[in-house]
Scaffold this motif. Structure first.
Motif, PDB file in Angstrom:
ATOM      1  N   THR A 145       2.227   0.988 -16.136  1.00 42.36           N
ATOM      2  CA  THR A 145       2.211  -0.452 -16.339  1.00 42.36           C
ATOM      3  C   THR A 145       1.443  -1.141 -15.218  1.00 42.36           C
ATOM      4  O   THR A 145       1.497  -0.709 -14.068  1.00 42.36           O
ATOM      5  CB  THR A 145       3.641  -1.013 -16.389  1.00 42.36           C
ATOM      6  N   PHE A 146       0.746  -2.204 -15.548  1.00 44.63           N
ATOM      7  CA  PHE A 146      -0.129  -2.857 -14.570  1.00 44.63           C
ATOM      8  C   PHE A 146       0.659  -3.604 -13.504  1.00 44.63           C
ATOM      9  O   PHE A 146       0.168  -3.787 -12.383  1.00 44.63           O
ATOM     10  CB  PHE A 146      -1.061  -3.845 -15.279  1.00 44.63           C
ATOM     11  N   ASP A 147       1.896  -4.055 -13.811  1.00 46.56           N
ATOM     12  CA  ASP A 147       2.633  -4.883 -12.862  1.00 46.56           C
ATOM     13  C   ASP A 147       3.500  -4.057 -11.919  1.00 46.56           C
ATOM     14  O   ASP A 147       3.425  -4.202 -10.696  1.00 46.56           O
ATOM     15  CB  ASP A 147       3.477  -5.919 -13.604  1.00 46.56           C
ATOM     16  N   LEU A 148       4.315  -3.156 -12.471  1.00 48.17           N
ATOM     17  CA  LEU A 148       5.218  -2.360 -11.642  1.00 48.17           C
ATOM     18  C   LEU A 148       4.652  -0.986 -11.297  1.00 48.17           C
ATOM     19  O   LEU A 148       5.249  -0.262 -10.497  1.00 48.17           O
ATOM     20  CB  LEU A 148       6.563  -2.188 -12.356  1.00 48.17           C
ATOM     21  N   LEU A 149       3.533  -0.618 -11.918  1.00 46.74           N
ATOM     22  CA  LEU A 149       2.940   0.706 -11.705  1.00 46.74           C
ATOM     23  C   LEU A 149       3.933   1.820 -12.038  1.00 46.74           C
ATOM     24  O   LEU A 149       3.923   2.888 -11.421  1.00 46.74           O
ATOM     25  CB  LEU A 149       2.438   0.849 -10.258  1.00 46.74           C
ATOM     26  N   SER A 150       4.773   1.553 -13.004  1.00 49.37           N
ATOM     27  CA  SER A 150       5.780   2.508 -13.450  1.00 49.37           C
ATOM     28  C   SER A 150       5.339   3.133 -14.776  1.00 49.37           C
ATOM     29  O   SER A 150       4.415   2.640 -15.428  1.00 49.37           O
ATOM     30  CB  SER A 150       7.127   1.808 -13.621  1.00 49.37           C
ATOM     31  N   PRO A 151       5.979   4.222 -15.195  1.00 47.29           N
ATOM     32  CA  PRO A 151       5.570   4.860 -16.451  1.00 47.29           C
ATOM     33  C   PRO A 151       5.705   3.906 -17.639  1.00 47.29           C
ATOM     34  O   PRO A 151       6.748   3.270 -17.827  1.00 47.29           O
ATOM     35  CB  PRO A 151       6.547   6.042 -16.576  1.00 47.29           C
ATOM     36  N   ALA A 152       4.662   3.793 -18.422  1.00 51.38           N
ATOM     37  CA  ALA A 152       4.708   2.988 -19.643  1.00 51.38           C
ATOM     38  C   ALA A 152       5.465   3.767 -20.716  1.00 51.38           C
ATOM     39  O   ALA A 152       5.271   4.974 -20.875  1.00 51.38           O
ATOM     40  CB  ALA A 152       3.293   2.661 -20.125  1.00 51.38           C
ATOM     41  N   ALA A 246      -8.355  -3.132 -13.205  1.00 43.91           N
ATOM     42  CA  ALA A 246      -9.024  -2.834 -11.937  1.00 43.91           C
ATOM     43  C   ALA A 246      -8.193  -3.317 -10.751  1.00 43.91           C
ATOM     44  O   ALA A 246      -8.068  -2.627  -9.736  1.00 43.91           O
ATOM     45  CB  ALA A 246     -10.409  -3.477 -11.913  1.00 43.91           C
ATOM     46  N   GLU A 247      -7.604  -4.503 -10.873  1.00 36.07           N
ATOM     47  CA  GLU A 247      -6.757  -5.028  -9.802  1.00 36.07           C
ATOM     48  C   GLU A 247      -5.506  -4.163  -9.645  1.00 36.07           C
ATOM     49  O   GLU A 247      -5.067  -3.869  -8.526  1.00 36.07           O
ATOM     50  CB  GLU A 247      -6.374  -6.479 -10.112  1.00 36.07           C
ATOM     51  N   ALA A 248      -4.906  -3.751 -10.767  1.00 42.25           N
ATOM     52  CA  ALA A 248      -3.720  -2.891 -10.705  1.00 42.25           C
ATOM     53  C   ALA A 248      -4.067  -1.547 -10.073  1.00 42.25           C
ATOM     54  O   ALA A 248      -3.278  -0.989  -9.297  1.00 42.25           O
ATOM     55  CB  ALA A 248      -3.142  -2.694 -12.104  1.00 42.25           C
ATOM     56  N   ALA A 249      -5.237  -1.006 -10.378  1.00 37.96           N
ATOM     57  CA  ALA A 249      -5.658   0.267  -9.790  1.00 37.96           C
ATOM     58  C   ALA A 249      -5.839   0.137  -8.288  1.00 37.96           C
ATOM     59  O   ALA A 249      -5.497   1.044  -7.519  1.00 37.96           O
ATOM     60  CB  ALA A 249      -6.956   0.740 -10.442  1.00 37.96           C
ATOM     61  N   ARG A 250      -6.353  -1.010  -7.844  1.00 43.97           N
ATOM     62  CA  ARG A 250      -6.513  -1.239  -6.401  1.00 43.97           C
ATOM     63  C   ARG A 250      -5.149  -1.212  -5.712  1.00 43.97           C
ATOM     64  O   ARG A 250      -4.985  -0.574  -4.665  1.00 43.97           O
ATOM     65  CB  ARG A 250      -7.197  -2.593  -6.165  1.00 43.97           C
ATOM     66  N   ARG A 251      -4.166  -1.884  -6.279  1.00 44.51           N
ATOM     67  CA  ARG A 251      -2.823  -1.888  -5.691  1.00 44.51           C
ATOM     68  C   ARG A 251      -2.218  -0.489  -5.695  1.00 44.51           C
ATOM     69  O   ARG A 251      -1.576  -0.071  -4.728  1.00 44.51           O
ATOM     70  CB  ARG A 251      -1.909  -2.844  -6.465  1.00 44.51           C
ATOM     71  N   ALA A 252      -2.417   0.239  -6.799  1.00 43.65           N
ATOM     72  CA  ALA A 252      -1.843   1.582  -6.897  1.00 43.65           C
ATOM     73  C   ALA A 252      -2.404   2.499  -5.818  1.00 43.65           C
ATOM     74  O   ALA A 252      -1.666   3.275  -5.200  1.00 43.65           O
ATOM     75  CB  ALA A 252      -2.116   2.158  -8.279  1.00 43.65           C
ATOM     76  N   ARG A 253      -3.708   2.413  -5.566  1.00 43.87           N
ATOM     77  CA  ARG A 253      -4.324   3.276  -4.555  1.00 43.87           C
ATOM     78  C   ARG A 253      -3.824   2.916  -3.155  1.00 43.87           C
ATOM     79  O   ARG A 253      -3.737   3.775  -2.279  1.00 43.87           O
ATOM     80  CB  ARG A 253      -5.847   3.164  -4.625  1.00 43.87           C
ATOM     81  N   GLN A 254      -3.490   1.655  -2.938  1.00 41.36           N
ATOM     82  CA  GLN A 254      -2.991   1.228  -1.629  1.00 41.36           C
ATOM     83  C   GLN A 254      -1.535   1.622  -1.423  1.00 41.36           C
ATOM     84  O   GLN A 254      -1.135   1.967  -0.309  1.00 41.36           O
ATOM     85  CB  GLN A 254      -3.127  -0.293  -1.485  1.00 41.36           C
ATOM     86  N   GLN A 255      -0.742   1.575  -2.480  1.00 41.48           N
ATOM     87  CA  GLN A 255       0.710   1.628  -2.325  1.00 41.48           C
ATOM     88  C   GLN A 255       1.355   2.941  -2.754  1.00 41.48           C
ATOM     89  O   GLN A 255       2.489   3.209  -2.367  1.00 41.48           O
ATOM     90  CB  GLN A 255       1.349   0.477  -3.127  1.00 41.48           C
ATOM     91  N   ARG A 272       9.625  -3.452  -3.472  1.00 38.47           N
ATOM     92  CA  ARG A 272       8.589  -3.447  -2.435  1.00 38.47           C
ATOM     93  C   ARG A 272       7.227  -3.769  -3.023  1.00 38.47           C
ATOM     94  O   ARG A 272       6.448  -4.525  -2.465  1.00 38.47           O
ATOM     95  CB  ARG A 272       8.547  -2.082  -1.750  1.00 38.47           C
ATOM     96  N   LEU A 273       6.941  -3.200  -4.228  1.00 38.00           N
ATOM     97  CA  LEU A 273       5.655  -3.450  -4.861  1.00 38.00           C
ATOM     98  C   LEU A 273       5.509  -4.921  -5.213  1.00 38.00           C
ATOM     99  O   LEU A 273       4.452  -5.501  -5.072  1.00 38.00           O
ATOM    100  CB  LEU A 273       5.520  -2.585  -6.110  1.00 38.00           C
ATOM    101  N   ARG A 274       6.599  -5.525  -5.681  1.00 38.19           N
ATOM    102  CA  ARG A 274       6.537  -6.939  -6.046  1.00 38.19           C
ATOM    103  C   ARG A 274       6.240  -7.805  -4.814  1.00 38.19           C
ATOM    104  O   ARG A 274       5.499  -8.764  -4.868  1.00 38.19           O
ATOM    105  CB  ARG A 274       7.853  -7.371  -6.678  1.00 38.19           C
ATOM    106  N   ARG A 275       6.855  -7.423  -3.668  1.00 36.61           N
ATOM    107  CA  ARG A 275       6.655  -8.225  -2.459  1.00 36.61           C
ATOM    108  C   ARG A 275       5.234  -8.123  -1.930  1.00 36.61           C
ATOM    109  O   ARG A 275       4.709  -9.082  -1.378  1.00 36.61           O
ATOM    110  CB  ARG A 275       7.638  -7.768  -1.373  1.00 36.61           C
ATOM    111  N   THR A 276       4.613  -6.937  -2.115  1.00 34.22           N
ATOM    112  CA  THR A 276       3.292  -6.724  -1.509  1.00 34.22           C
ATOM    113  C   THR A 276       2.152  -6.986  -2.454  1.00 34.22           C
ATOM    114  O   THR A 276       1.005  -6.912  -2.072  1.00 34.22           O
ATOM    115  CB  THR A 276       3.178  -5.280  -0.997  1.00 34.22           C
ATOM    116  N   SER A 277       2.427  -7.245  -3.741  1.00 34.31           N
ATOM    117  CA  SER A 277       1.343  -7.478  -4.707  1.00 34.31           C
ATOM    118  C   SER A 277       0.823  -8.899  -4.608  1.00 34.31           C
ATOM    119  O   SER A 277       1.420  -9.763  -4.011  1.00 34.31           O
ATOM    120  CB  SER A 277       1.846  -7.185  -6.118  1.00 34.31           C
TER     121      SER A 277
END
Length: 277
Positions: A145-152, A246-255, A272-277
């Motif tokens: 998922t693009f927001d939580l980066l959790s399994p869809a 693309a924005e979600a992928a950037r966050r995923a690579r960072q976090q 934690r992901l919500r706080r840092t996104s």
């Protein structure tokens, strides 16, 4: 095995080009993230080629133990469920539901997928990766998922795809539907003239045609009309969807670490992901 090497080599080329662009823009943070992904992809390529981290063949080094998947027993077609899912995903090039994977495999490869075994397969794939990272040429993994980066839920993908290709945003389901329509139309066109299209394939094309054109009167084999309808709708949604992923992928690579970038973020990290996104 060759096709997996080709996929990894293509991804390395994409990453190298992206690094060059980031260098041109002096985006050092992005260069670092892309460089790390390039290193991981190179490592996976080395594993397939039997090359050690030093760059030389390492036949004496025993391979780490990899748990045997529970779908190792071949189905009547002679392929394992894992192989069937890989074939269908490679054809579609987008994450797909178990139902669609079964329909596609039935239409193009003559046998449906036993969808009841896919939940177990996904768990086994993650267990295998965590036990011996990159020991396999590819892993069947969930879309993220693009927001939580959790399994869809109920969407499978291939680990060799770029992160952007494995992420799902608000518009992605429709974009993926349209993209898969193009892929199936192209694949079906190769069969036209060689053999009569099977009833499962005709039904699959009719489903796409109805959904895109909004009627039931069109000939499902009018592939050009199908492509025109897809192109017109993709023009509306594709760019916005690509930006979101693309924005979600950037966050995923960072976090996220390697395993989480493939199999998804675990629940305790959501806040934690919500706080840092």
């Amino acid at each position: 095995m060759d096709e997996h090497l080709v996929a990894l080599e293509k991804r390395m080329q994409q990453l190298q080009e992206a690094i060059r662009q980031a260098l041109t823009q002096r985006d050092t943070a992005q260069v670092s993230l892309l460089g790390e992904e390039l290193t991981r992809t190179q490592r996976a390529w080395n594993v397939l080629c039997g090359i050690s981290d030093s760059g030389s063949p390492d036949p004496a080094q025993p391979a780490p133990p990899v748990p045997a998947p529970t779908d190792a027993e071949p189905v009547p077609s002679g392929l394992t469920v894992r192989d069937q899912v890989h074939q269908a995903l490679a054809l579609l090039t987008v994450p797909a539901s178990p139902k669609l994977l079964s329909q596609v495999h039935h239409a193009f490869f003559s046998s449906p997928v036993n969808t009841a075994r896919l939940t177990t397969l996904r768990r086994d794939e993650e267990r295998s990766f965590r036990s011996a990272p990159y020991a396999r040429a590819y892993y069947i993994c969930p879309a993220l998922t693009f927001d939580l980066l959790s399994p869809a839920r109920a969407l499978l993908a291939l680990s060799t795809w770029p992160l952007e290709q494995r992420l799902v945003g608000p518009l992605t389901q429709r974009v993926h539907f349209l993209t898969s329509a193009l892929r199936l139309a192209d694949a079906a066109e190769h069969l036209v003239g060689e053999t009569e299209l099977s009833p499962p394939l005709q039904q699959l094309l009719l489903h796409y045609s109805r959904n895109i054109h909004g009627d039931t009167t069109r000939d499902p084999l009018d592939l050009d009309a199908l492509r025109r309808g897809v192109a017109a709708e993709l023009e509306i949604h594709a760019d916005d969807d690509a930006d979101t992923r693309a924005e979600a992928a950037r966050r995923a690579r960072q976090q996220l670490g390697d395993a989480e970038q493939i199999f998804g973020n675990i629940l305790r990290n959501v806040s934690r992901l919500r706080r840092t996104s």
